[in-house]
Scaffold this active site. Structure first.
Site, PDB file in Angstrom:
ATOM      1  N   SER A 243       0.853  -1.202  -0.178  1.00 52.91           N
ATOM      2  CA  SER A 243       0.011   0.014  -0.005  1.00 52.91           C
ATOM      3  C   SER A 243       0.804   1.115   0.141  1.00 52.91           C
ATOM      4  CB  SER A 243      -1.139   0.019   1.068  1.00 52.91           C
ATOM      5  OG  SER A 243      -2.199   0.936   1.050  1.00 52.91           O
TER       6      SER A 243
ATOM      7  N   GLU B  23      -8.918  -5.369  -5.282  1.00 55.19           N
ATOM      8  CA  GLU B  23      -8.154  -4.125  -4.319  1.00 55.19           C
ATOM      9  C   GLU B  23      -9.585  -3.343  -4.130  1.00 55.19           C
ATOM     10  OE1 GLU B  23      -5.153  -3.663  -3.005  1.00 55.19           O
ATOM     11  OE2 GLU B  23      -3.895  -4.597  -4.300  1.00 55.19           O
TER      12      GLU B  23
ATOM     13  N   HIS C 199      -7.643  -5.571  -0.683  1.00 58.73           N
ATOM     14  CA  HIS C 199      -6.749  -4.843  -0.266  1.00 58.73           C
ATOM     15  C   HIS C 199      -6.098  -5.135   1.145  1.00 58.73           C
ATOM     16  CE1 HIS C 199      -4.003  -1.263  -0.710  1.00 58.73           C
ATOM     17  NE2 HIS C 199      -4.205  -0.934   0.781  1.00 58.73           N
TER      18      HIS C 199
END
Length: 555
Positions: free
Chosen positions: A212, A343, A449
């Site tokens: 991330s 995601e 995610h």
């Protein structure tokens, strides 16, 4: 990008358990000499071989409070007595959740790191330095418990860096240029370069990896002249410097200078003079300053308020990433780039209408002051919706478009640039597509995610494994596979593993062989020409470029 409240509550429980068990009766201490003094770590015997020596909270820079706030990090003072590196150090300032103020220790004296060393591995082991995610706003190195990864024959280092206002405030001039969090990361890498040999690591075989915002940080470090020579390989998981959330532009609808002004006004530091603003902000209490930035974030509706920016004062990021990549001006290292299948999952019980889909992307494009928005909207709608009118189907398409525009397209563009300009290096592309056994999301959702994190660190407890249900056999096999891929890459620049049995060879990505590894319980190689919105995203980046100076500035 940031931890949810559920995640943070889970994290607190994890902390309490970890703190209560970090030193067992069978532990023994181990002492290592660094350039700043001796540190005492601990070997925890949990019944798994090889044992791992663990050193927690080692300072790699001075406190950044007071006159050192909004300044580059400085090396720590040497210590004359052995430093007890037995428990996590302070975390950098970040959101404090009500009721937990006395549990988590946050401070501006937070620039510390943690080292995990497998016993019996010998000297000159490859080194993997983890840069945590959290939207540049939250997180800490110690949260990622790394003994399992270290047992694969690598030295693992996890680091802290300044977050939010303390790490990324900018007045867009030489007074407060910004990028302090990135400077912290570079300082940590310099510490690794100078000291990791004492722990058995090879300073010339350093792999940086992150997820991330940690991944976009890794991406920026591959572009930064200041990080040249500090690492040989890079792994980017769900984040790229080309992602629309990764770097703040001075031409955006909420530029860094405006953000600094809004925050300053909250703490009675209103001034058109950057030097006066700096002096005033350095006298404000850290908690008050942090809370003021959160107020501005809520009032502006910005989900990521303070992020890295282009600046030439320090030269961490001397121009927009797209220009640097297109010009081939970056650090040529071996790389892995990738993202998770879903995601951008956007949940809605009522589904999404075509009008809501279009409005979502209008808001997305409007933040960049670009022209031709209507033509971009038409292209996005056509690429993803066609003639679809079913609300639930449109909601799935929105999730797919979000995955592409926030992660997949930027990742694909970045690895394409790396493979073209640094063709002498090896570059690999993946999609993590494994649906974890505890998933309670709709059946069409694979990996959202951060779903890769518990598998990479083999950490199936809170906060990353948000269930009391133990991992399944397939969960454990995917974890073994992912850890072996990553550590093989750190060792040899070839990540291929024989796991699972009958596994596939991970072929490099190149101009003539555009392929990716789809990581699952049975991984497969497949051709990949980019996501559905690839060319729309490229057009978007071209339009963004028109809003800023196109001369490439590099150090």
């Amino acid at each position: 990008m940031t931890l949810t409240l559920r995640s943070c509550v889970a994290l607190i429980l994890h902390v309490l358990v970890w703190v209560s068990t970090r030193i067992c009766a069978d532990d023994r201490y181990v002492i290592v000499s660094t350039s700043y003094g001796q540190v005492r770590g601990v070997t925890v015997d949990d019944g798994t071989e090889p044992k791992v020596n663990k050193f927690m909270g080692i300072p790699f820079a001075k406190s950044t409070a007071g006159s050192r706030r909004f300044k580059p990090p400085e090396p720590p003072e040497k210590w004359n007595v052995t430093l007890g590196a037995l428990a996590q150090g302070h975390e950098c300032y970040q959101p404090m959740f009500p009721g937990f103020e006395g549990i988590m220790s946050r401070s501006e004296d937070c620039l510390n790191l943690n080292v995990y060393v497998p016993q019996g591995g010998g000297l000159q082991l490859p080194v993997m330095v983890w840069i945590h995610g959290g939207g540049y706003d939250s997180g800490a190195g110690w949260i990622y418990n790394a003994p399992s990864l270290a047992r694969k024959g690598v030295v693992v280092v996890t680091i802290n860096y300044r977050l939010g206002i303390f790490g990324f405030l900018s007045t867009e001039d030489d007074v407060i240029p910004g990028n302090f969090g990135l400077l912290d990361q570079i300082m940590a890498l310099k510490w690794v370069k100078a000291n990791i040999a004492s722990f058995g690591g090879d300073p010339n075989r350093v792999t940086i990896f992150g997820e991330s915002a940690g991944s976009s940080s890794v991406s920026i470090l591959t572009l930064s002249p200041l990080a040249r020579g500090l690492f040989a390989k890079a792994i980017m998981q769900s984040g790229s410097s080309l992602a629309p959330w990764a770097v703040t532009l001075s031409t955006s609808s909420l530029p860094p200078k405006k953000i600094a002004s809004l925050i300053g006004a909250k703490v009675n530091c209103s001034s058109g003079n950057s030097s006066e603003l700096l002096s005033c902000l350095q006298d404000v209490g850290a908690r008050e300053l942090h809370d003021a930035s959160k107020e501005v974030q809520e009032e502006t509706g910005s989900w990521m308020l303070l992020t890295p920016c282009v600046e030439t004062t320090f030269g961490v990021l001397p121009h927009h990433p797209h220009k640097l990549l297109k010009s081939g001006r970056f650090n040529y290292v071996d790389t892995i780039h990738g993202f998770n299948s879903d995601e951008g999952v956007e949940g809605s019980n009522n589904g999404t209408t075509r009008a809501e889909f279009r409005q979502y992307f209008r808001n997305f494009f409007d933040a960049y002051k670009i022209e031709e928005v209507d033509s971009l909207l038409d292209a996005v709608e056509q690429a993803y919706l066609y003639n679809t009118t079913d609300r639930q189907d449109i909601n799935k398409k929105l999730s797919a478009a979000r995955t592409d525009f926030y992660h997949a397209a930027a990742t694909y563009l970045e690895i394409t640039s790396h493979s073209e300009s640094a063709s002498e290096r090896k570059h690999y592309l993946y999609e993590f597509s494994y649906r974890k056994s505890i998933s309670d999301l709709p059946s069409w959702v694979r990996a959202i995610h951060a779903d890769d994190i518990p598998f990479l660190f083999h950490d199936f407890v809170y906060p990353f494994w948000q269930s009391s249900q133990p991992p399944s056999r397939d969960d454990l096999l995917v974890s073994e596979q992912l850890q072996t891929l990553w550590t093989n890459f750190a060792k040899t620049a070839d990540p291929t593993t024989s796991l699972p049995v009958g596994g596939v060879t991970w072929q490099p990505f190149s101009d003539w062989s555009k392929k990716r590894l789809k990581i699952d319980s049975q991984s497969v190689m497949e051709g990949y020409d980019g996501p559905a919105g690839m060319y729309i995203y490229m057009k978007f980046l071209e339009l963004v470029e028109k809003t800023f100076n196109t001369d490439v500035i590099v150090g």
